[in-house]
Design an enzyme around this catalytic site. Structure first.
Site, mmCIF file in Angstrom:
data_model
loop_
_atom_site.group_PDB
_atom_site.id
_atom_site.type_symbol
_atom_site.label_atom_id
_atom_site.label_comp_id
_atom_site.label_asym_id
_atom_site.label_seq_id
_atom_site.Cartn_x
_atom_site.Cartn_y
_atom_site.Cartn_z
ATOM 1 N N ASP A 14 -6.482 -5.693 10.032
ATOM 2 C CA ASP A 14 -7.860 -5.201 9.934
ATOM 3 C C ASP A 14 -8.875 -6.303 9.653
ATOM 4 O OD1 ASP A 14 -6.754 -5.529 7.426
ATOM 5 O OD2 ASP A 14 -7.393 -3.619 6.626
ATOM 6 N N LYS B 199 0.803 -1.233 0.000
ATOM 7 C CA LYS B 199 0.000 0.000 0.000
ATOM 8 C C LYS B 199 0.835 1.282 0.000
ATOM 9 C CE LYS B 199 -2.599 -1.867 3.427
ATOM 10 N NZ LYS B 199 -3.706 -2.179 4.347
#
Length: 454
Positions: free
Chosen positions: A190, A154
């Site tokens: 997450d 990311k």
């Protein structure tokens, strides 16, 4: 307005047949088995790391907890109080670009500084609060409070962090400041947080799924299938009701060994070769919000070059990499059938002031092909997990901007999973409320509860 047949023909390679999706399922099943087995794990692309989370919430968690959530260009600090309901106070902090690609100590010092200011602003200095740390990058967990970063994703590239324990790095940064006390109870990603957050409300929850900037999934796996599990299975028996553990699949890397080449297109190859991590996270690059808009842009550029869109004229903006945002896909597909208001507004932003209805219909078709392919590939992944779990009714906790904001993603997934899952398995997809925040606090709360029982 109908879509031009030549346009349909060019987009056809983005349309996945039931046979192809079945083959994707078979491949993923095989890759997960490789990830869970001791001998094949080192070479496996789908790593299937055990998270050391053994127990889901029972709804009786109580107390005050901190949560720290780092998974992208922003991070959050939260104070969460569980009683009969959940009260939450949070603040968002930015991670500036130079910190994302600077030295690792700089990143953790920045996090510690924000954490300290949050604690001081709320006068929490004299309480030793348990903290759950959501760190949403591929990690090899070695315990509930120990996770080594496998690789940055990311857009992060901080030096000196890969291969190191991120909890230790955070503790060191907090110690360097010396002005706050924190007890880190758990580190998770997450997907695990998403699963925990939903499970607090819904006892059937067994899978956590993220479809946002990136994509990943976790699920409850029986311990006897987890060869990597190196602890005693019944440790001590009265604490853990389940003989299972949450597995973080890290499925974004599915296909990195070439097993998905049969579905990848020239657009996927281009995106991969121009990315910061060529050859890595290939499944993610066909699905997630970081890439979906760029796939659509490349198809549009090709249609223009073949004279099938905008009279063969491409604006300078459209020719710029990254100019067609993933949110445009959601907005264009939110237009009612035959109505192109959003589509026109977006095309004007991109420098096309006189797009025809036919142009709009073609642009919309491209967006639909790209998002449907992403939803179908995600559905194939979820089906594999549902079939592995094999329970007759399972809830899948889902979060992420693509799932949240795309108008049809949920329905496309449900439709496809129904066709790929074994007969007799009932499932539902539930939007998870704040997995990475509330979920992190819940992992810390369950850990505190289990520690108290020892």
């Amino acid at each position: 307005m109908t879509v031009a047949s030549k346009v349909r023909e060019i987009c056809q390679e983005l349309v996945l047949s039931p046979e192809v999706l079945k083959e994707v399922c078979d491949c993923l099943q095989e890759e997960i088995n490789k990830g869970l087995a001791k001998d094949s794990h080192p070479e496996a692309t789908v790593k299937c790391f055990p998270t050391y989370v053994r127990e889901l919430p029972n709804g009786k968690e109580e107390g005050r907890f901190l949560a720290l959530d780092l998974g992208g260009t922003n991070f959050r600090v939260l104070l969460i109080e569980f009683s009969s309901k959940c009260r939450m106070d949070s603040k968002i902090y930015a991670v500036p670009q130079p910190i994302m690609v600077g030295p690792g100590d700089g990143l953790f010092d920045h996090i510690a500084e924000c954490l300290a200011s949050f604690i001081k602003e709320r006068n929490l200095g004299n309480e030793l609060l348990p903290l759950g740390f959501t760190f949403s990058f591929p990690c090899k967990q070695e315990g509930l409070t120990k996770a080594r970063l496998a690789q940055w994703t990311k857009g992060f590239k901080c030096e000196g962090v890969e291969g190191r324990d991120v909890v230790e790095l955070l503790k060191q940064a907090i110690a360097r400041r010396g002005d706050v006390q924190i007890k880190i109870c758990a580190v998770l990603n997450d997907t695990t947080g998403t699963l925990m957050s939903c499970a607090w409300k819904n006892r059937n929850c067994r899978i956590g799924l993220i479809v946002g900037t990136g994509t990943n999934a976790c699920y409850m796996e029986k311990l006897e299938k987890v060869e990597l599990w190196d602890e005693v299975i019944d440790d001590p028996p009265q604490i853990f009701v389940s003989r299972s553990v949450v597995i973080n699949t890290e499925w974004g890397a599915f296909g990195d060994n070439g097993c998905l080449d049969f579905v990848r297109t020239e657009y996927d190859n281009n995106i991969d070769s121009e990315s910061v991590n060529p050859g890595k996270q290939l499944y993610e690059k066909m699905i997630s919000g970081m890439y979906m808009g760029e796939i659509a842009r490349q198809v549009l550029v090709r249609l223009v070059s073949e004279g099938l869109l905008f009279g063969g004229f491409a604006s300078d903006i459209l020719l710029e990499k990254g100019s067609f945002f993933t949110k445009y896909i959601s907005e264009i597909e939110s237009d009612k059938s035959g109505d192109f208001n959003n589509c026109r507004a977006i095309l004007e932003e991109l420098g096309f002031n006189d797009a025809t209805d036919a142009d709009c219909a073609n642009v919309r078709h491209v967006c639909e092909c790209v998002s449907r392919r992403a939803a179908n590939l995600t559905a194939a992944g979820v089906s594999v997990l549902l079939n592995r779990i094999g329970e007759e009714s399972v809830t899948v906790a889902v979060d992420g901007s693509v799932y949240r904001f795309h108008p049809h993603f949920h329905n496309l997934m449900v439709e496809q999973i129904s066709q790929l899952v074994k007969p007799g398995i009932k499932f539902d997809l539930m939007l998870s409320e704040d997995g990475s925040g509330r979920g992190a606090a819940l992992v810390a709360a369950v850990a505190s509860r289990c520690a108290a029982m020892r």
